[in-house]
Design a protein around this motif. Structure first.
Motif, PDB file in Angstrom:
ATOM      1  N   SER A  37      13.672   9.234 -24.549  1.00 39.62           N
ATOM      2  CA  SER A  37      12.511   8.691 -23.834  1.00 39.62           C
ATOM      3  C   SER A  37      11.645   7.844 -24.767  1.00 39.62           C
ATOM      4  O   SER A  37      11.156   6.769 -24.376  1.00 39.62           O
ATOM      5  N   LYS A  38      11.486   8.304 -26.002  1.00 39.32           N
ATOM      6  CA  LYS A  38      10.690   7.540 -26.975  1.00 39.32           C
ATOM      7  C   LYS A  38      11.373   6.221 -27.321  1.00 39.32           C
ATOM      8  O   LYS A  38      10.701   5.189 -27.481  1.00 39.32           O
ATOM      9  N   GLU A  40      13.382   4.552 -25.349  1.00 40.64           N
ATOM     10  CA  GLU A  40      13.217   3.695 -24.172  1.00 40.64           C
ATOM     11  C   GLU A  40      11.803   3.114 -24.114  1.00 40.64           C
ATOM     12  O   GLU A  40      11.621   1.930 -23.802  1.00 40.64           O
ATOM     13  N   ASP A  41      10.791   3.927 -24.426  1.00 38.53           N
ATOM     14  CA  ASP A  41       9.411   3.446 -24.435  1.00 38.53           C
ATOM     15  C   ASP A  41       9.235   2.357 -25.478  1.00 38.53           C
ATOM     16  O   ASP A  41       8.540   1.351 -25.250  1.00 38.53           O
ATOM     17  N   ASN A  42       9.883   2.559 -26.639  1.00 35.00           N
ATOM     18  CA  ASN A  42       9.771   1.592 -27.723  1.00 35.00           C
ATOM     19  C   ASN A  42      10.368   0.246 -27.327  1.00 35.00           C
ATOM     20  O   ASN A  42       9.844  -0.815 -27.672  1.00 35.00           O
ATOM     21  N   GLY A  44      10.979  -0.683 -24.114  1.00 35.75           N
ATOM     22  CA  GLY A  44      10.433  -1.151 -22.847  1.00 35.75           C
ATOM     23  C   GLY A  44      11.461  -1.263 -21.741  1.00 35.75           C
ATOM     24  O   GLY A  44      11.240  -1.966 -20.749  1.00 35.75           O
ATOM     25  N   ARG A  46      14.850   1.076 -19.583  1.00 37.92           N
ATOM     26  CA  ARG A  46      15.566   2.338 -19.408  1.00 37.92           C
ATOM     27  C   ARG A  46      16.991   2.143 -19.913  1.00 37.92           C
ATOM     28  O   ARG A  46      17.701   1.217 -19.488  1.00 37.92           O
TER      29      ARG A  46
END
Length: 301
Positions: A37-38, A40-42, A44, A46
């Motif tokens: 998840s981190k 993917e957040d980094n 931007g 999925r």
């Protein structure tokens, strides 16, 4: 971008299982999921589809995967260039190898290999089938067949010379073949897919159909059937050398070498630079087998 997150993502792509990939890095399922998840957040985007049954990559994940692999390879190469990794390769080395060769000629050397590289651990899959290195997530494969995949690199570790043998019991009862053509008059124990034996002769190669009532898919079992007197066997020297030394088997047709294009190869994905742990494995076994492997030297003693 966190390197551990990248490593986990690459393993998830190969295992299609977050828990299994996390376990390889000593992470709980919850922590592994949080790492992805981190990442993917980094980025931007999925990267992974999560369902109750399996995990698969999104289109963006598929596009990102080769870049993640290249980043990890470049990091290992950079560490090796300054001595880190070259002398102390770390992590898990995943290897697939033929069952008989692996048991006889890799397993006995593992204690010495790991003593030399204490920060490595090895996961082996012994399988006589050709497996996909990339899909299976393997770093290296040991094969005794010619390389056909142009996306892979190969390094020859040792010769794989084949000979014809029989037990003294069989020879006493049925006689010894004197020429390749004589093979057709004998019972033979065949390895699956190798029932045509090709020999070198003065006027060129000679191919003979090896007839017999026994076909087996394992080289050690073929050897053992020969020891029990079931017929002539065609086998690699690395498989039968101990039986030849003990007198359980006798080489026949010595004047007619077998035509063989096989060797023992170390095969690995075609990365731009060789990962230090893969280089360590190849260099170790090149040294361990030597220019003339011990199974070949045994016939000269």
């Amino acid at each position: 971008m966190n390197i551990e997150h990248l490593k986990l993502f690459v393993r998830i792509a190969r295992t299609c299982n977050i828990s299994a990939a996390g376990q390889e890095q000593d992470l709980s399922p919850a922590v592994a999921s949080a790492y992805i998840s981190k990442l993917e957040d980094n980025l931007g985007v999925r990267l992974v589809h999560r369902t109750t049954r399996k995990v698969s990559l999104t289109e963006e994940g598929e596009a990102f995967l080769p870049h993640a692999e290249e980043i990890l390879t470049n990091i290992e190469t950079a560490r090796a260039s300054i001595g880190d990794g070259e002398h102390n390769p770390k992590g898990v080395l995943r290897v697939t190898a033929p069952a008989s060769f692996g048991r006889m000629h890799i397993v006995p050397a593992l204690a010495e290999f790991l003593a030399r590289y204490p920060e490595l651990s090895v996961d082996f899959r012994f399988n006589d089938s050709i497996v996909d290195l990339v899909e299976g997530g393997f770093d290296i494969a040991i094969r005794d067949a010619a390389l056909k995949d142009s996306n892979l690199f190969a390094r020859k570790l040792a010769p794989d010379r084949r000979i014809v043998c029989a037990s003294p019991k069989y020879i006493k009862e049925f006689g010894e073949p004197k020429t390749p053509q004589d093979v057709a008059n004998h019972q033979c124990v065949n390895l699956m897919g190798l029932d045509t034996w090709e020999f070198e002769a003065e006027k060129g190669s000679v191919s003979v159909k090896a007839n017999g009532k026994i076909r087996i898919d394992n080289g050690e079992a073929v050897r053992d059937a020969g020891i029990e007197g079931s017929g002539l066997v065609m086998s690699s020297i690395w498989c039968v050398y101990q039986a030849l030394q003990s007198g359980q088997l006798v080489q026949v047709l010595k004047d007619y070498p077998m035509v063989s294009k096989t060797a023992i190869w170390a095969v690995y994905p075609s990365n731009r630079q060789l990962a230090p742990k893969v280089r360590a494995f190849i260099d170790f076994f090149l040294e361990y087998y030597g220019q003339t492997p011990y199974w070949e030297r045994a016939l000269e003693e």
